[in-house]
Design a protein around this motif. Structure first.
Motif, PDB file in Angstrom:
ATOM      1  N   GLY A  12       0.803  -1.208   0.000  1.00  0.00           N
ATOM      2  CA  GLY A  12       0.000   0.000   0.000  1.00  0.00           C
ATOM      3  C   GLY A  12       0.836   1.258   0.000  1.00  0.00           C
ATOM      4  O   GLY A  12       0.492   2.254  -0.656  1.00  0.00           O
ATOM      5  N   GLY A  16       0.701   3.798  -3.062  1.00  0.00           N
ATOM      6  CA  GLY A  16       0.242   5.140  -2.754  1.00  0.00           C
ATOM      7  C   GLY A  16       1.220   6.210  -3.209  1.00  0.00           C
ATOM      8  O   GLY A  16       0.827   7.202  -3.832  1.00  0.00           O
ATOM      9  N   ILE A  57     -11.177   0.299  -5.220  1.00  0.00           N
ATOM     10  CA  ILE A  57     -11.534   0.908  -3.936  1.00  0.00           C
ATOM     11  C   ILE A  57     -10.376   1.758  -3.427  1.00  0.00           C
ATOM     12  O   ILE A  57     -10.553   2.909  -3.002  1.00  0.00           O
ATOM     13  N   VAL A  58      -9.176   1.179  -3.476  1.00  0.00           N
ATOM     14  CA  VAL A  58      -7.997   1.892  -2.968  1.00  0.00           C
ATOM     15  C   VAL A  58      -7.708   3.128  -3.811  1.00  0.00           C
ATOM     16  O   VAL A  58      -7.274   4.159  -3.288  1.00  0.00           O
ATOM     17  N   ASN A  59      -7.957   3.045  -5.127  1.00  0.00           N
ATOM     18  CA  ASN A  59      -7.730   4.205  -5.997  1.00  0.00           C
ATOM     19  C   ASN A  59      -8.476   5.426  -5.476  1.00  0.00           C
ATOM     20  O   ASN A  59      -7.944   6.535  -5.440  1.00  0.00           O
ATOM     21  N   MET A  61      -9.558   5.970  -2.389  1.00  0.00           N
ATOM     22  CA  MET A  61      -9.075   6.395  -1.076  1.00  0.00           C
ATOM     23  C   MET A  61      -7.743   7.136  -1.151  1.00  0.00           C
ATOM     24  O   MET A  61      -7.521   8.102  -0.422  1.00  0.00           O
ATOM     25  N   LEU A  62      -6.852   6.694  -2.042  1.00  0.00           N
ATOM     26  CA  LEU A  62      -5.551   7.355  -2.100  1.00  0.00           C
ATOM     27  C   LEU A  62      -5.549   8.574  -3.013  1.00  0.00           C
ATOM     28  O   LEU A  62      -4.664   9.435  -2.918  1.00  0.00           O
ATOM     29  N   TRP A 203     -14.867   6.104  -7.300  1.00  0.00           N
ATOM     30  CA  TRP A 203     -15.827   5.444  -6.406  1.00  0.00           C
ATOM     31  C   TRP A 203     -16.982   4.822  -7.189  1.00  0.00           C
ATOM     32  O   TRP A 203     -17.519   3.785  -6.785  1.00  0.00           O
ATOM     33  N   ALA A 226      -8.690  -4.672   0.020  1.00  0.00           N
ATOM     34  CA  ALA A 226      -8.711  -3.204   0.039  1.00  0.00           C
ATOM     35  C   ALA A 226      -8.434  -2.666   1.438  1.00  0.00           C
ATOM     36  O   ALA A 226      -7.739  -1.648   1.600  1.00  0.00           O
ATOM     37  N   THR A 230      -5.484   0.044   1.943  1.00  0.00           N
ATOM     38  CA  THR A 230      -5.928   1.440   1.985  1.00  0.00           C
ATOM     39  C   THR A 230      -5.188   2.346   2.970  1.00  0.00           C
ATOM     40  O   THR A 230      -4.755   3.447   2.574  1.00  0.00           O
ATOM     41  N   ALA A 233      -1.753   3.187   1.774  1.00  0.00           N
ATOM     42  CA  ALA A 233      -1.843   3.800   0.447  1.00  0.00           C
ATOM     43  C   ALA A 233      -2.245   5.267   0.551  1.00  0.00           C
ATOM     44  O   ALA A 233      -1.769   6.113  -0.215  1.00  0.00           O
ATOM     45  N   MET A 234      -3.127   5.601   1.491  1.00  0.00           N
ATOM     46  CA  MET A 234      -3.538   6.985   1.671  1.00  0.00           C
ATOM     47  C   MET A 234      -2.371   7.853   2.125  1.00  0.00           C
ATOM     48  O   MET A 234      -2.188   8.975   1.650  1.00  0.00           O
TER      49      MET A 234
END
Length: 270
Positions: A12, A16, A57-59, A61-62, A203, A226, A230, A233-234
């Motif tokens: 992550g 990120g 999902i991670v895309n 959030m980050l 999203w 995720a 996450t 990654a953020m």
């Protein structure tokens, strides 16, 4: 296995930082890495679709921390962003729908990996060309970008969203070079505008993709992946967004090329 989840947490960070630095959302790092760490298939389950669902999902959030850094740096071309958001939203839903066709499910999911790998080869090659060509003007100003016809910006949004939905990408891997080629935008501003668009659209793709996984446990697996990726990654996305505006542009491009090349190799050989 427990060690795999620890590796995902570490992954992550890298996803990120690179996603924030390059405006690509991080999927081009996460999906090949998950294929490498966790395998491409298991018991007939379409793991590549699970990885795409998690990465999308991670895309989202980050992209937030990264877009915030670009916004504060006043690097986002809002006149382009306002067109990319609605057109990319349409494109991502179309892409997710196409990923559900039978030929791309089950054993056919391998074709998604090959498509992604070939696309990344193109992106890496284009940036090598840009790095080696004689120096030219950095790109158009925001005022000039505002005069670019809607159809050109809209086309980028549709393609950005469609490939994102089909291959599980954030959208930046295709949007950044397209903004450079079609709109003649500077690299830094292309990255910033891409990150802002990903934050607003990803999203939608994440929800659509995970709903499309069905009821066999795949959505749960996607959410678990995720959840591991996450948090770090953020943090990495925020750091990467800062580095975009501090590293010399040559080094940003070199990192971009290396990441694209390695990711392409993994997707074509896994």
């Amino acid at each position: 296995m427990e060690y795999e989840y620890i590796l995902l947490i570490v992954l992550g960070v890298f996803a990120g930082v690179l996603g924030g630095l390059l405006g690509i959302g991080g999927s081009v790092v996460m999906i090949p890495a998950m294929v490498w760490l966790l395998g491409a298939s298991k018991g007939g389950v379409d793991q590549i679709h699970q990885y795409q669902g998690a990465a999308m999902i991670v895309n989202f959030m980050l992209a937030g921390p990264s877009a915030l850094k670009h916004f504060r740096a006043k690097a986002i071309y809002k006149c382009v962003w306002k067109v990319l958001v609605p057109t990319a939203a349409v494109g991502v839903l179309a892409g997710v729908a196409c990923a559900r066709i039978p030929i791309l499910r089950g054993e056919g999911a391998v074709y998604l990996r090959y498509l992604l790998g070939l696309f990344l080869v193109y992106v890496a090659g284009y940036n090598v060309y840009k790095m080696l060509r004689p120096p030219s003007l950095d790109g158009i100003s925001v005022e000039e970008a505002a005069k670019v016809p809607f159809r050109k910006k809209g086309m980028i949004g549709i393609v950005m969203g469609f490939i994102s939905g089909l291959l599980g990408l954030g959208g930046g891997a295709q949007a950044v070079p397209m903004m450079q080629i079609i709109l003649k935008m500077p690299l830094r501003n292309s990255i910033a505008t891409s990150a802002a668009t990903i934050f607003c659209v990803s999203w939608i793709g994440a929800i659509a993709k995970n709903v499309s996984l069905g009821s066999d446990g795949s959505p749960v697996r996607s959410l678990v992946l995720a959840a591991c990726l996450t948090p770090t990654a953020m943090i990495g996305g925020y750091v990467g967004g800062h580095l975009t505006h501090t590293l010399p542009i040559k080094y940003v491009r070199i990192v971009f090329i290396i990441v694209m090349g390695l990711a392409a190799w993994k997707m074509l050989t896994a």
